[in-house]
Design an enzyme around this catalytic site. Structure first.
Site, short mmCIF file in Angstrom:
data_model
loop_
_atom_site.label_atom_id
_atom_site.label_comp_id
_atom_site.label_asym_id
_atom_site.label_seq_id
_atom_site.Cartn_x
_atom_site.Cartn_y
_atom_site.Cartn_z
N ARG A 236 -6.25 -1.11 1.45
CA ARG A 236 -6.35 0.06 0.42
C ARG A 236 -5.30 1.05 1.16
NH1 ARG A 236 -7.34 -3.19 -2.66
NH2 ARG A 236 -9.42 -3.07 -4.17
N GLU A 265 -1.53 5.40 -6.45
CA GLU A 265 -0.85 4.26 -7.15
C GLU A 265 -0.80 4.61 -8.67
OE1 GLU A 265 -2.55 0.49 -5.89
OE2 GLU A 265 -2.23 0.97 -3.94
N HIS A 283 1.52 -3.25 -5.22
CA HIS A 283 0.00 -3.73 -4.90
C HIS A 283 -0.12 -5.16 -5.76
CE1 HIS A 283 -4.45 -2.45 -5.00
NE2 HIS A 283 -4.39 -3.73 -4.60
C1 GLV Z 1 -7.16 -6.22 -5.22
O1 GLV Z 1 -6.57 -5.23 -4.64
C2 GLV Z 1 -8.59 -6.71 -5.24
O2 GLV Z 1 -9.20 -5.74 -4.80
O3 GLV Z 1 -8.80 -7.76 -5.78
#
Ligand code: GLV
Length: 323
Positions: A236, A265, A283
């Protein structure tokens, strides 16, 4: 009587149809007034399905009927767990089905940063390749190097396997607990946090975001890394102090970074954009057709079980029982 489900993310027509079979379904219309849609749907909803929006006391105080939130993600840092527990709201998530795909992406970022793939791709397309390349275009080796994993869970282990068996890398890891089975399988060496930072050629972040891991990598930690080291973040964004990372990349304190996640984001504007030694992805750790399909299936299954009287396969707070 059918229970009400509010879907706050995009869902395929097949999945919508499956959901409508058992529930009254309201879909968020991203082109409409978002706040108004939440305000009218939340007080009625027994279940929520989606990803990418924070939910806690502020959002859920009026959601008096809510029994379950089914997040289409493995991470659940968007949810105020203490509040969900207090309210008896079950949270389910989608681990396992995305492990290998996310590990693929982590390794892609590592390789792309090491061999400067996006930078050299842009360089070729800009017409700069007019003679054989020289040191200005050289990258760093991956095979045989030292891979430091922070967060040796399922995804971390899958990345480590790629490094160990695909690229003959030495694997280091650090964290709260030892993993004897992985030490055996991968020859992984458990070491202190600072030691890992100082020794690894690649530092890969795969830890969940929590109060303990927020800004885990900041100025001090970047200073401990080798000038030749590469940082990869598929965890993250807030696990890294992004301002400190920008400085470290600008000053050559570390060589490069491969990032899939950011403090804020979507990333629309950032000093990172001016840096050739950072690879920026939007992401997409789990974002393949196959895996997103599998995640949606699992999230639907979790929701159906929670609302129709079964036991969901993946409960984040199993102490809470769906009504
Ligand atoms: C992606 O970042 C997730 O947590 O699935």
């Amino acid at each position: 009587m059918k229970k009400n489900v509010f879907v706050f993310s995009r869902l395929s027509p097949e999945h919508q149809q499956r959901l409508r079979h058992n529930f009254n379904v309201t879909l968020l219309d991203p082109a409409g007034d978002i706040d108004a849609q939440y305000a009218s749907a939340l007080p009625e909803a027994h279940g929520l399905l989606g990803v990418g929006r924070p939910f806690g006391r502020a959002q859920l105080e009026r959601a008096g009927r809510l029994e379950v939130i089914s997040t289409i993600s493995v991470g659940y840092d968007n949810y105020e767990l203490a509040y969900l527990n207090e309210r008896g709201i079950l949270l389910t998530n989608t681990p396992d089905v995305l492990t290998e795909t996310t590990a693929d992406l982590g390794f892609t970022l590592l390789m792309a940063a090491a061999r400067r793939v996006p930078e050299l791709d842009a360089w070729v397309k800009a017409g700069h390749w007019q003679a054989p390349v020289g040191p200005a275009q050289f990258g760093s080796d991956v095979h045989g190097k030292t891979l430091g994993i922070l967060g040796l869970g399922n995804i971390g282990a899958a990345i480590a396997r790629r490094g160990r068996f695909g690229f003959n890398m030495e694997v280091l890891y650090s964290g709260n607990s030892r993993k004897p089975a992985l030490e055996q399988e991968l020859g992984a060496r458990y070491c202190g946090f600072d030691e890992l930072l100082g020794e690894a050629d690649f530092v890969v972040l795969v830890v969940p975001l929590s109060a303990q891991t927020r800004h885990l990598i900041g100025r001090r930690e970047l200073a401990l890394m080798k000038p030749s080291a590469i940082l990869v973040n598929v965890a993250r964004g807030p696990v890294v102090d992004e301002a400190a990372l920008v400085e470290a990349l600008q000053n050559g304190q570390i060589r490069a970074a491969g990032l899939d996640v950011y403090e804020k984001e979507p990333l629309r504007e950032s000093p990172l954009f001016a840096l050739p030694n950072v690879v920026t992805l939007p992401h997409v750790g789990s974002a393949t057709h196959e895996t997103r399909q599998a995640m949606a299936e699992l999230a639907l299954d979790n929701l159906e079980r929670a609302l129709l009287g079964g036991t969901p396969r993946h409960r984040v707070n199993p102490q809470v029982r769906a009504r």
